[in-house]
Design an enzyme around this catalytic site. Structure first.
Site, mmCIF file in Angstrom:
data_model
loop_
_atom_site.group_PDB
_atom_site.id
_atom_site.type_symbol
_atom_site.label_atom_id
_atom_site.label_comp_id
_atom_site.label_asym_id
_atom_site.label_seq_id
_atom_site.Cartn_x
_atom_site.Cartn_y
_atom_site.Cartn_z
ATOM 1 N N ASP A 1 0.815 -1.213 0.000
ATOM 2 C CA ASP A 1 0.000 0.000 0.000
ATOM 3 C C ASP A 1 0.853 1.270 0.000
ATOM 4 O O ASP A 1 2.070 1.227 0.190
ATOM 5 C CB ASP A 1 -0.977 0.003 1.191
ATOM 6 C CG ASP A 1 -0.369 -0.600 2.458
ATOM 7 O OD1 ASP A 1 0.865 -0.535 2.608
ATOM 8 O OD2 ASP A 1 -1.123 -1.146 3.278
ATOM 9 N N ASN B 1 -7.807 -3.030 13.850
ATOM 10 C CA ASN B 1 -9.173 -3.363 13.427
ATOM 11 C C ASN B 1 -9.181 -4.578 12.511
ATOM 12 O O ASN B 1 -10.194 -4.876 11.883
ATOM 13 C CB ASN B 1 -9.804 -2.158 12.702
ATOM 14 C CG ASN B 1 -8.999 -1.754 11.478
ATOM 15 O OD1 ASN B 1 -8.019 -2.407 11.130
ATOM 16 N ND2 ASN B 1 -9.398 -0.678 10.836
ATOM 17 N N HIS C 1 -7.335 -4.989 9.740
ATOM 18 C CA HIS C 1 -7.050 -4.774 8.315
ATOM 19 C C HIS C 1 -5.771 -5.484 7.888
ATOM 20 O O HIS C 1 -4.859 -5.686 8.679
ATOM 21 C CB HIS C 1 -7.037 -3.280 7.945
ATOM 22 C CG HIS C 1 -5.864 -2.488 8.421
ATOM 23 N ND1 HIS C 1 -5.935 -1.145 8.709
ATOM 24 C CD2 HIS C 1 -4.564 -2.824 8.644
ATOM 25 C CE1 HIS C 1 -4.750 -0.707 9.078
ATOM 26 N NE2 HIS C 1 -3.903 -1.706 9.048
ATOM 27 N N GLU D 1 -9.785 -2.402 4.731
ATOM 28 C CA GLU D 1 -10.395 -2.092 6.020
ATOM 29 C C GLU D 1 -11.654 -2.936 6.238
ATOM 30 O O GLU D 1 -12.220 -3.459 5.270
ATOM 31 C CB GLU D 1 -10.752 -0.606 6.068
ATOM 32 C CG GLU D 1 -9.558 0.343 5.875
ATOM 33 C CD GLU D 1 -8.665 0.456 7.118
ATOM 34 O OE1 GLU D 1 -8.650 -0.475 7.958
ATOM 35 O OE2 GLU D 1 -7.970 1.475 7.245
#
Ligand code: F6R
Length: 267
Positions: A83, A154, A156, A161
């Site tokens: 990313d 979370n 990811h 996400e």
């Protein structure tokens, strides 16, 4: 008292636990070096998917040390990073391109045109085309021999996400432009200094390319990751916990954890 080193099987995946982040990073670096050697021997090249963030920093230092000691060449390695923030200039020290250059690319013999990152300067209208091209490059390279992953608090992976998409749709997600989740933005304050400075979007490799890797090494360290590691490994497969989709390719995934990150596994 130092905790015991151990290797266990959870939901079909191998889970390696080491007492410290340093020791876990050594296991990850050794695994990456082994995959590079095997792929180069078998196919003439090794295609790696790489992660950034705090977790793999020591891994890159250890890979550089192996290179400097003469035991590891990157001449036949091709890399694709997971990313990049969007938009961001490549020379911005907070860019993942700058991170990779600093920690790995400038320190090993990896040819410049074999190290690929998503481009945080691509015009927004062309982001879908750029993202699709990235997936085509990976495919043209024969897919990833290894994807190195970290996990967000979370759940990811990359910047895929939590989502309310079906598992099937989420598993097919291509590389694309995404908005970061509030938890991710909160954690990024560490890198960006203040909440208002955090870049809210990113280009991320899709779940599809990640799950297609022939091997996945997931590295998680520290107590802040303990709850989500347990959820991803032991909980149901759900797009709301992106890393839980790794259970669908469990036999190709190795989780490498330090003791604090393994604390809620009960293993
Ligand atoms: C980074 C990436 C992210 C991180 C994750 C954990 O390229 O794709 O998924 O791996 O956010 O970040 P750290 O290691 O900083 O806790």
């Amino acid at each position: 008292m130092p905790a015991a080193e151990r290797t266990v099987q959870i939901s079909g995946s191998t889970v390696i636990v080491r007492p410290t982040a340093e020791a876990a990073s050594q296991v990850a670096a050794d695994a990456i070096a082994e995959i590079i050697h095997a792929a180069v021997n078998e196919r003439g090249k090794a295609v790696l998917g790489l992660a950034t963030g705090a977790t793999p920093e020591v891994v890159y230092a250890k890979l550089v040390a192996k290179h400097e000691a003469g035991g590891l060449s990157f001449q036949k390695v091709v890399t694709y990073n997971l990313d990049e923030y969007y938009p961001i200039q490549p020379l911005d020290p907070r860019s993942y391109r700058a991170y990779m250059h600093r920690l790995l690319f400038s320190r090993v013999d990896l040819p410049a045109n074999q190290a690929h990152l998503l481009d945080g300067t691509v015009p927004e209208a062309f982001a879908p085309e750029h993202a699709a091209q990235f997936d085509r490059w990976i495919e043209a390279d024969g897919g990833l021999d290894l994807q190195l992953l970290g996990i967000g608090r979370n759940g990811h992976i990359g910047f895929n996400e939590p989502s309310d998409a079906s598992v099937a749709d989420f598993a097919a997600a291509p590389t694309r432009l995404v908005e970061l989740h509030p938890v991710t933005k909160g954690d990024a304050v560490r890198e960006f200094g203040a909440h208002e400075n955090v870049i809210s979007h990113a280009l991320t490799m899709g779940v599809k390319s990640i799950l297609s890797a022939r091997a996945v090494v997931m590295l998680a360290t520290g107590p802040r990751k303990a709850a989500i590691v347990a959820q991803a490994l032991r909980g149901p497969v759900a797009s709301t916990v992106p890393a839980s989709l790794l259970q669908t390719i469990a036999e190709r995934v190795v989780w490498i954890l330090d003791e604090p990150a393994a604390a809620e596994l009960g293993a």
